[in-house]
Scaffold this active site. Structure first.
Site, PDB file in Angstrom:
ATOM      1  N   HIS A  32       0.837  -1.198   0.000  1.00  0.00           N
ATOM      2  CA  HIS A  32       0.000   0.000   0.000  1.00  0.00           C
ATOM      3  C   HIS A  32       0.874   1.250   0.000  1.00  0.00           C
ATOM      4  CE1 HIS A  32      -2.694  -3.053   1.707  1.00  0.00           C
ATOM      5  NE2 HIS A  32      -3.677  -2.328   1.202  1.00  0.00           N
ATOM      6  N   ASP A  44      27.277   0.583  -4.664  1.00  0.00           N
ATOM      7  CA  ASP A  44      27.443   1.350  -5.906  1.00  0.00           C
ATOM      8  C   ASP A  44      28.572   2.363  -5.792  1.00  0.00           C
ATOM      9  OD1 ASP A  44      26.732   2.302  -8.560  1.00  0.00           O
ATOM     10  OD2 ASP A  44      25.905   4.051  -7.531  1.00  0.00           O
TER      11      ASP A  44
END
Length: 162
Positions: free
Chosen positions: A79, A130
């Site tokens: 949700h 990263d």
């Protein structure tokens, strides 16, 4: 004890977004953690802020917060939530050459924020990877888990310490 019924599957076995409209709105909090294992030299570079890409943990903190806020766009049956707080914190572990990540999410609502906390901690870990992969492509992201959740009809749940 928990109900073993899968709530995201309807009677025909199809994917189903849970209807939370009749649930009571309560304060809900979830905490998730993860670890990023790396070379000692990589950890030293992060601590001294000497990586060419910039401040690794500041960037990972913002990425983790953004990740938690974007959970419902990444995980199909989650949700969209009005999260009131996302906190991302880091702890250095020199002995194990690791960074431990903790993400806490909070809201007042009708469904929990475990997935948001897990997404936040995962995105923070991926951002560390990263930003450091050029110097340490062998880093390992591990131990992603919910440590605690509270709110709703089940109240407080905490992971047992090993």
């Amino acid at each position: 004890m928990t109900d073993n019924t899968l709530t995201h599957i309807d009677q025909s076995g199809n994917a189903n977004m849970v209807d939370v409209s009749e649930k009571q709105a309560t304060t809900r909090i979830a905490v998730a953690t993860a670890a990023v294992l790396m070379q000692k030299e990589t950890l030293a570079l992060i601590k001294s802020n000497d990586l060419k890409k910039g401040d690794v943990l500041a960037t990972a903190r913002i990425a983790g917060i953004q990740g938690a806020k974007q959970c419902s766009t990444l995980i199909p049956l989650c949700h969209p939530l009005m999260i009131s707080k996302v906190g991302v914190d880091f702890e250095y572990d020199e002995v194990n050459s690791s960074i431990y990540i903790r993400c806490e999410c909070k809201l007042v609502g009708k469904t929990g924020v475990e997935m948001e906390a897990l997404t936040g901690v995962s995105i923070a870990a991926l951002t560390i990877y990263d930003m450091c992969k050029a110097v340490d492509p062998g880093m390992v992201i591990s131990d992603i888990k919910v440590e605690q959740k509270q709110g709703g009809k089940t109240g407080l749940w905490e992971r047992e310490k090993a």
